[in-house]
Design an enzyme around this catalytic site. Structure first.
Site, short mmCIF file in Angstrom:
data_model
loop_
_atom_site.label_atom_id
_atom_site.label_comp_id
_atom_site.label_asym_id
_atom_site.label_seq_id
_atom_site.Cartn_x
_atom_site.Cartn_y
_atom_site.Cartn_z
N GLN A 52 2.49 -39.58 29.85
CA GLN A 52 2.89 -39.67 31.27
C GLN A 52 4.07 -40.62 31.44
O GLN A 52 5.02 -40.34 32.16
CB GLN A 52 1.73 -40.23 32.11
CG GLN A 52 0.58 -39.28 32.31
CD GLN A 52 -0.41 -39.82 33.34
OE1 GLN A 52 -0.48 -41.02 33.59
NE2 GLN A 52 -1.19 -38.94 33.93
N TRP A 53 3.95 -41.74 30.77
CA TRP A 53 4.92 -42.83 30.91
C TRP A 53 6.33 -42.37 30.54
O TRP A 53 7.32 -42.70 31.20
CB TRP A 53 4.47 -43.96 29.97
CG TRP A 53 5.08 -45.28 30.12
CD1 TRP A 53 6.41 -45.59 30.19
CD2 TRP A 53 4.36 -46.54 30.19
NE1 TRP A 53 6.56 -46.96 30.27
CE2 TRP A 53 5.33 -47.55 30.28
CE3 TRP A 53 3.02 -46.88 30.16
CZ2 TRP A 53 4.97 -48.91 30.35
CZ3 TRP A 53 2.68 -48.22 30.23
CH2 TRP A 53 3.65 -49.22 30.33
N TYR A 106 6.54 -46.49 17.69
CA TYR A 106 6.02 -46.56 16.34
C TYR A 106 5.95 -45.14 15.78
O TYR A 106 5.44 -44.23 16.43
CB TYR A 106 4.61 -47.16 16.43
CG TYR A 106 3.98 -47.54 15.13
CD1 TYR A 106 4.28 -48.75 14.51
CD2 TYR A 106 3.06 -46.69 14.53
CE1 TYR A 106 3.67 -49.10 13.31
CE2 TYR A 106 2.46 -47.03 13.34
CZ TYR A 106 2.77 -48.25 12.72
OH TYR A 106 2.17 -48.59 11.55
N SER A 107 6.51 -44.94 14.58
CA SER A 107 6.65 -43.58 14.06
C SER A 107 5.49 -43.18 13.17
O SER A 107 5.28 -43.77 12.11
CB SER A 107 7.94 -43.47 13.25
OG SER A 107 7.94 -42.25 12.53
N ALA A 108 4.77 -42.16 13.58
CA ALA A 108 3.67 -41.64 12.75
C ALA A 108 4.17 -40.65 11.71
O ALA A 108 3.39 -40.11 10.93
CB ALA A 108 2.61 -40.99 13.64
N ARG A 109 5.50 -40.39 11.70
CA ARG A 109 6.06 -39.64 10.58
C ARG A 109 6.20 -40.59 9.40
O ARG A 109 6.05 -40.19 8.26
CB ARG A 109 7.48 -39.12 10.90
CG ARG A 109 7.57 -37.96 11.83
CD ARG A 109 9.02 -37.46 11.90
NE ARG A 109 9.40 -36.66 10.75
CZ ARG A 109 10.65 -36.26 10.49
NH1 ARG A 109 11.65 -36.59 11.31
NH2 ARG A 109 10.91 -35.54 9.41
N HIS A 130 15.55 -51.71 39.03
CA HIS A 130 15.48 -50.61 39.99
C HIS A 130 14.56 -49.51 39.48
O HIS A 130 13.68 -49.01 40.19
CB HIS A 130 16.88 -50.06 40.28
CG HIS A 130 16.86 -48.75 40.98
ND1 HIS A 130 16.40 -48.61 42.27
CD2 HIS A 130 17.21 -47.50 40.58
CE1 HIS A 130 16.49 -47.33 42.64
NE2 HIS A 130 16.97 -46.65 41.63
N HIS A 156 10.73 -48.15 40.65
CA HIS A 156 10.38 -46.73 40.85
C HIS A 156 9.12 -46.38 40.04
O HIS A 156 8.21 -45.71 40.55
CB HIS A 156 11.57 -45.87 40.42
CG HIS A 156 11.40 -44.42 40.72
ND1 HIS A 156 11.35 -43.93 42.01
CD2 HIS A 156 11.23 -43.35 39.92
CE1 HIS A 156 11.18 -42.62 41.97
NE2 HIS A 156 11.08 -42.25 40.71
N ARG A 216 3.30 -45.41 39.67
CA ARG A 216 2.19 -45.61 38.73
C ARG A 216 1.23 -46.71 39.15
O ARG A 216 0.12 -46.78 38.62
CB ARG A 216 2.74 -45.90 37.34
CG ARG A 216 3.66 -44.81 36.80
CD ARG A 216 3.01 -43.43 36.80
NE ARG A 216 3.93 -42.42 36.28
CZ ARG A 216 3.63 -41.15 36.17
NH1 ARG A 216 2.45 -40.67 36.56
NH2 ARG A 216 4.52 -40.29 35.70
#
Lengths: 304, 304, 304, 304
Positions: free
Chosen positions: B109-110, B121-124, B214, B218, B223
């Site tokens: 969502q974020w 963080y890369s899970a590859r 800014h 938003h 959120r």
């Protein structure tokens, strides 16, 4: 996976209703409209809409009153000039809208391209389908031993079988539990926005994705590249074929100046100049690290 | 979940090394630097860096040579004026960088907030930790019966227990299988970029997220709102507290003009005018649909 | 100023060549394609291309296989819901491309809207035309005495005449000198990229401007507003009429929820609640500054 | 032009007030803070604030808890790897805020870089100063005869003198008239937002400009390039020096991989391969157009 009969009927209805327009029309892409190009085991790419064509690029570059076309040959020359000199704004004047069905872990890479518009199917609001990506045996690779971020040799025999069994069983179990949790049979039924958290990253989602041609080329350069993960590369390849039909001159320039070309560093350029003068240059005398030198040699020798 | 001793030592080392700078410094946020504010069961928000303060907003609005401050009172008046009249660019002159640990379904969502910088963080490349979000019993809700996109009453008794059991068991099994697939004990070991697809959306990921004030406002407006999913709202709430300490005048204006205010439609405004003249207005005479009228009444009656 | 015969011929050629397409077509905007809508004394707005219609907004919001239309009534309800709840991404699925001719000082305000694509006529490469904006007598105002950023009463008599004389004479002299400097008659001719610096900000430039509907609405909200400078507001007004023909349902929602509505602050909302309960509220008891109170009264009393 | 005594006093006050912070601090750029680096005849670049340093790039790339530094050498290797492989997001984690004074025609090019934050001095609200860019004699060039978009030889003698006379006289007359029109001596005084239209494009404006390091590198690549107009290139050069002091490792990688390197097309790469095998390649056998071949030869022969 083919579209359902209902979905196919919706697509057919759109394809049966040509309309008149005064807008620039690109014949090469009209044939693709709405059709699903299959990708992976359940995914697809469908062209929903487009704006502009090769002439529209020139029209904007010239800020002209008419189509901007002098002749097809002139247009191609101008497009190649714009691409070569990184004049990106005229390419932004073309736009394409796609409907894509893709595994969540692919979507997570894809969304990192921020200069695009996206509407994704909402799992807060709706229930996802039981569709999971299970790699074909010829795309089930081991971790690379030379590149932390890549794949090595194919898995074989029992190991491959066990991996496929796990992926299939876990996917199905996760989906069974998802259904049980949201079911309202004799219970309240867990909120969809919570239940979805049980679903693994190989489940399929779908979205509408709209992007301008300049940013699409950037996406293709990174994602149709040999270093991209196979599962996103096949989407980039499918889109590239559509683009080649849509804006053939721009795509040709993109292939020549971006996909097929290479960026040489200052050090690399200096090495090429020395080599062209007959000097023997080695990694030790190049000023490059071993990794850079290996990549530099790869460029000069073209593994393809 | 507390940081590991190694992580805590890294944080402590940074907090022990104040340095001199000529830059604008905001005392209220210095205390937050590097500390982890716990969110959900394993998540956190940490302030890594910031640029600017309330004065920097005024300095940019005035394009001034010095700090832009006339007096604290003048600054606050100007900031309120800018916020009230949607002059957003001076607020863009402040920037914040956060380290966030969050479940993947929250991250999805974020990331839709595109005007921000992100390194995930890369899970590859790396192996994810065995950390999953499991809702606390007081946040385990049924699907709402009035809002397709929300939660209703709390789940209770056996149903709640069963859901928690499923989430815990599936998470752990998925992680066990993830580890087994990538293991190189007596096998090649599946590529990480493939193995991750077995992990469910409640696994935790982390990223560096950098955004201007800014765009952060938003984000907070959407959120930290009552309609946002609880699991992202708690992150927004944690960030809001930091922002209130960082730029108190700007945050005050934001609370008054955005969070605590309301947008009235032309129809709603006309109804208010009629009501203030003493007229009795009902949904039937309002020109609004039932849904709009219900929301309009909610604004006038303030459930809070 | 009418288009030149050559320009008109180019426009006519485009309008005489309707083509078949499978894309979504919006009849209301087809009539506008390529025609120049006059703005100010030499400016215009021309629609060059568009993508999508009201249905396309719903189609994307529903991520549907077909047009996304259930019925015109349902579509309108959905569009109003999306607008009311700030779901902006479906509106981004429509796109419009305009050719605009405008004074440079208007272009400088306009370009601050960053989320758009622009190709401007290049004064490095080409020679600008002798066309300058000279205000009509009924738009020649004095500096406002209450608002540092606005206009007051009309200038009259000798003062007005003198201002118009200055603007006309200076414009023409600047252009004469521009021509003399770049002339290659008996001299080398100053580089165009330098000579242009002598031209004042009321000279006309032109550009292609492409933007999605969400960002266009944002532009219209700020630039069709009563506080916007008159010379950009007339462009916004001309574009608003086109948009009303293009996506009538979306434009209607925009008028109701954005243009005709108002944002109340927390304090303003609290005052309304007290007033509806019969309390007499004054600036002193409102908690608002004088400026805020004046604006609040303006909203409740609607000068229109 | 030096700052006024008042302005200098504001700058000095800021430079005299170092404060303690826990944030990452880059010693190399602290010395630049607030000082004006002169550019052109009245312009300048001043560093107002910055976020991050070389380590912050690595910290984000590694999503680490501490500074992300293993060793300076490791950091540099990682930064070079990231730059070489177009991993742009870690560079976005550094940010810089500048105060720039520049002629309007330069500002109009500059603003085309959209991914940045800007607050410009408002000529609707305020009165501009009497400061105009007048080229020095060694930058007063004729239109290029080979490149429609560039400069040729220097203007000389009478022609140069006449051009300078025109620019000076027109600037001053335009400003005199601007002052007369807005004067309230015995008249109403034209609105500032209108009067400004009489001012030519060589008048100076100023703005606060904030950008992340990745987008700044993109700006520098285009604007510090030999093809950029001289008057913007000098700003890019001044900024480049600041960046070299701020993030030396990142700037070094940028110089090697971007500024000093070259992009070869697929055709160009194929020619290099053939030449390295000893083949004599000419434009005719290269598959390139004459323009491309000329640029290709330029790359291989390096005029520098």
């Amino acid at each position: 996976m083919p579209l359902s009969p209902d979905q196919q009927a919706e697509v057919d209805a759109l394809r049966d209703a040509p309309q008149q327009t005064l807008r620039a029309t690109a014949p090469g892409i009209e044939q693709h409209l709405y059709r699903a190009h299959d990708v992976l085991d359940h995914g697809f790419v469908r062209v929903i809409d487009y704006m502009g064509d090769d002439s529209a690029i020139c029209q904007a570059a010239r800020v002209s009153y008419g189509r901007g076309t002098k002749s097809v040959q002139n247009d191609e020359g101008l497009i190649r000039y714009l691409m070569r000199h990184w004049h990106s704004t005229p390419f932004e004047m073309c736009e394409i809208k796609l409907h894509v069905k893709l595994p969540v872990f692919v979507a997570r890479q894809w969304i990192r391209h921020r200069t695009a518009n996206v509407n994704e199917y909402s799992a807060r609001y709706s229930i996802l389908d039981r569709e999971f990506y299970i790699p074909a045996p010829d795309h089930l690779n081991a971790q690379s031993v030379v590149n932390n971020q890549g794949r090595g040799a194919l898995l074989e025999g029992e190991e491959a079988a066990r991996v496929l069994d796990i992926l299939k069983a876990d996917s199905n179990r996760a989906y069974d539990h998802y259904e049980q949790m949201i079911s309202e049979d004799g219970q309240s039924g867990l909120a969809r926005e919570l239940a979805r958290m049980n679903l693994p990253a190989n489940i399929y989602t779908q979205w509408y994705w709209k992007v301008d041609l300049h940013n699409l080329f950037h996406f293709l350069r990174l994602r149709a590249d040999a270093h991209a993960q196979y599962e996103i590369r096949v989407y980039a390849d499918a889109i590239a074929k559509v683009v080649a039909d849509w804006v053939p001159a721009a795509y040709g320039a993109f292939e020549d100046y971006r996909m097929g070309g290479a960026q040489l560093s200052a050090k690399g350029l200096e090495c090429v100049r020395r080599m062209l003068k007959g000097e023997e240059v080695t990694q030790e005398t190049s000023g490059m690290s071993k990794g850079e030198w290996r990549e530099f040699e790869g460029v000069l020798n073209d593994p393809a």
